[in-house]
Design an enzyme around this catalytic site. Sequence first.
Site, short mmCIF file in Angstrom:
data_model
loop_
_atom_site.label_atom_id
_atom_site.label_comp_id
_atom_site.label_asym_id
_atom_site.label_seq_id
_atom_site.Cartn_x
_atom_site.Cartn_y
_atom_site.Cartn_z
N SER B 18 0.65 -1.12 0.06
CA SER B 18 -0.01 -0.01 0.12
C SER B 18 0.95 1.34 0.16
O SER B 18 1.98 1.30 0.49
CB SER B 18 -0.76 0.10 1.38
OG SER B 18 -1.52 -1.22 1.34
N THR B 53 -6.04 2.94 7.07
CA THR B 53 -7.35 2.81 7.21
C THR B 53 -7.98 2.95 8.99
O THR B 53 -8.93 2.69 9.15
CB THR B 53 -7.99 1.55 6.70
OG1 THR B 53 -7.32 0.57 7.24
CG2 THR B 53 -7.85 1.62 5.37
N ASP B 142 5.00 -11.48 3.77
CA ASP B 142 4.57 -11.29 5.18
C ASP B 142 3.00 -11.41 5.14
O ASP B 142 2.13 -10.89 4.16
CB ASP B 142 4.50 -9.74 5.41
CG ASP B 142 3.99 -9.24 6.97
OD1 ASP B 142 3.99 -8.25 7.27
OD2 ASP B 142 3.69 -10.30 7.67
N ASP B 147 -4.62 -10.26 13.41
CA ASP B 147 -3.67 -10.24 14.68
C ASP B 147 -4.60 -10.31 15.70
O ASP B 147 -5.83 -9.98 15.77
CB ASP B 147 -2.90 -8.93 14.75
CG ASP B 147 -1.80 -8.82 15.55
OD1 ASP B 147 -1.16 -7.98 15.95
OD2 ASP B 147 -1.48 -10.17 16.17
N ASN B 175 2.96 -13.17 12.27
CA ASN B 175 2.74 -12.97 13.84
C ASN B 175 2.05 -14.37 13.99
O ASN B 175 1.68 -15.28 13.42
CB ASN B 175 1.75 -11.71 13.97
CG ASN B 175 0.46 -11.89 13.43
OD1 ASN B 175 -0.22 -12.95 13.24
ND2 ASN B 175 0.06 -10.81 13.16
N PHE B 177 -1.02 -14.99 15.52
CA PHE B 177 -2.37 -15.42 14.90
C PHE B 177 -2.22 -16.30 13.36
O PHE B 177 -2.87 -16.93 12.96
CB PHE B 177 -3.29 -14.09 14.74
CG PHE B 177 -4.58 -14.30 14.09
CD1 PHE B 177 -4.60 -13.76 12.85
CD2 PHE B 177 -5.58 -15.41 14.60
CE1 PHE B 177 -5.84 -13.89 12.10
CE2 PHE B 177 -6.91 -15.11 13.92
CZ PHE B 177 -6.91 -14.52 12.61
N THR B 211 7.00 -12.99 14.04
CA THR B 211 7.15 -11.55 14.60
C THR B 211 7.01 -11.31 16.13
O THR B 211 7.54 -10.33 16.69
CB THR B 211 6.74 -10.43 13.60
OG1 THR B 211 5.18 -10.84 13.62
CG2 THR B 211 7.16 -10.50 12.09
N SER B 212 5.90 -11.72 16.57
CA SER B 212 5.51 -11.88 18.07
C SER B 212 4.69 -13.09 18.50
O SER B 212 3.75 -13.69 17.75
CB SER B 212 4.76 -10.49 18.17
OG SER B 212 3.52 -10.66 17.36
N ASP B 298 5.30 -4.08 8.76
CA ASP B 298 6.02 -3.72 7.49
C ASP B 298 7.29 -3.38 7.48
O ASP B 298 7.89 -3.84 6.65
CB ASP B 298 5.07 -2.51 6.73
CG ASP B 298 3.62 -2.86 6.74
OD1 ASP B 298 2.81 -2.06 6.79
OD2 ASP B 298 3.44 -4.03 6.47
#
Lengths: 388, 334
Positions: B18, B53, B142, B147, B175, B177, B211-212, B298
């Site tokens: 984006s 957004t 990615d 999340d 991540n 999720f 990432t987490s 990102d």
Amino acid sequence: MQGEICNEYKRRVLSIQSHVVSGYVGNKAAVFPLQLLGFDVDIINSVNFSNHTGYPNGWEGSVMDGGTLLKMVEGLERNGLLISDFPEGEETYCGNGGVGARIGRIGNILTGYIGSESFLHSVVTVVQKLKSLNPHCRYVCDPVLGDRGKFYVPQELVDIYKNEADVITPNQFEIEQLTGIDIKSIEDAKNACRILHNLGVSLVLITSIILPDTENEVSVDKSIVEEYGDGTKATPPRNSIGMFVSRRRTQQIDSNQSTQQKSFDGESEQHYCEEEQYVLYTPKLPGFFTGTGDVCAALCLGWTAELNEHIVDQDGLSLGTFLEKLAGTMHAIVQRTAQNAMNKQSRYPDESSGEEMSRKVSSFELKLIQSRDDILQPPRSFRAVKLQ
Amino acid sequence: MEGEICNEYKRRVLSIQSHVVSGYVGNKAAVFPLQLLGFDVDIINSVDFSNHTGYPNGWEGSVMDGDTLLKMVDGLERNGLLLSDFPEGEEEFCGKDGDGARIGRIGNVLTGYIGSESFLHSVVTVVQKLKALNPKCRYVCDPVLGDRGKFYVPPELVDIYKKEVLPLADVITPNQFEIEQLTGIDIQTIADAQNACRILHNLGVSLVLITSIIFPGTEINDPIDNTMVEKPGDGTEATPPPNSIGMFVSRRRTQQKTMCQTMQQQNIDSEQEQHCCEEEQYVLYTPKLPGFFTGTGDVCAALCLGWTAELNDHVVDDGLSLGDFLEKLAGESR
């Protein structure tokens, strides 16, 4: 801390230029240098193309119209993205007189190639809006009209540029069109700049001047410059391109009595003006480089953002220093690009082949990323000469 | 010099994400770090919005559809912009057998948030094309799905990611999720994380960066490699500190069996008897910071691409191990 917050607008730019997927023109050329120099850049892509329009096999993509530009800015406005964020109560420290209105947070606007009158009118509307939100907002305008005698855009657009810009970065062809002056000497360049100053443009950077090949005598300020020849002439070396910068600062007459004063016309009797010009010569490099003007205008914005109030800034940043940094960095970028192109294209005899033409054009895309150290630490390869 | 030219593809990225006029998400977040790290980034803006957004008063702008994406890439192709430029005759130095074909010059593709099936299908087509032009082209994906239990994208995309995207991906940065959605594994322990990564490795993904991870609030006892890590506690357990977030990276390198003599060999399944595999994993914990930050994923994926671009062939490359990479990434992310 308050100083930082109050001056945040100085480190934000709205850049309205072309986007290309691959290559370095328009925003692809302007944004990275500005980000490197520590600016937050809000980026409006006036066109969205696969590549620049000089490639032999065309391009894909779309163009933004004037109505859409205004809508995008409206989207920002609705979400408070045009206005500063300083904490409630800080407004008095930031010179707002305690009124509590937040001021505009975009302190610089940068535009380059604009292809239609309708888009240009919308740009002017946006500039006027941002200046009304923050009177310190500077419009840095690269008046892309054409080069070497050919126009890119309709001639009607020419007048619009002159009236809105604070900083303008024309090439020789463009300033000749804007002022009606045919530049054959340094004196002509000075006069052309003066015409723009009289319209309210504070700083004019003529990005490239090719003077006729005879000696041009200009008077120089001996106290600033190393002696060229007999010390009073600055002769353009053979095969060189000149860069020329002219600045006029106007201040109200009751402040700062000790600086040099010149009145330019009856209306300015309440103000005095101070002008200074520098010229610098760099060697002409072979080849045709697209995007250099866009990088140049961005660096001009970046390095003059702090120049506003002082002839010599605390860090010794004079207008001459600015010109030397600009020339040094631009030359490094172009030279790196030219070197790379030469390494790749020693065997392109058949330019009529589409593939060979494409390779040639793509080999000249600026090595901007590879030159990031030159942007952060400009090589001081050339000496600027101050004019009398 | 030849080495430089032959390897130019490694320093070029096609990033399809984006664009926002103001703020830092998508390409606004990913491109600058990559440019700082010396990559030429070819930028396709999948949407063109005034702002992200999450703002209360909406946004202005437009969305690119799948066909336009293919057209843009076609424009590049027509102008030779997908192909390398090395001088005629250099091809043999670049490993091309002198047949003169120019190889693809885009060595990395990066994608993030994708909002529609049609666009995702077009992305797959583009990645396939670039890999056909250069087999060494890495796809860093990615897999933005959501999340903390909530989807950002239509849930139908999950299947497309599993069936079409993952088999193409070389690096993936989900991540917790997202990796749970993609593998079906509910991650409660480090061992779960390892198993989830292994499922992705078996699909062909070489490097997985979770990432987490937020582990349940109990101690996790985990065997760790004593030779690599400073000893917390009694040296054989790695316990997540309270109020921390884990980052987990897992890499599998596969080589033909004849190359494997000196490396530890593990057969993962019988199909791979012609190959041997080497796996390594690292975990790291960082303190949870208050607040909700948009765009961090990102930036993270971009830095992951940038710092693993040279990792491919060596476990320790100029001293840059996979563990070093994770530490740099976590440090920057703060």
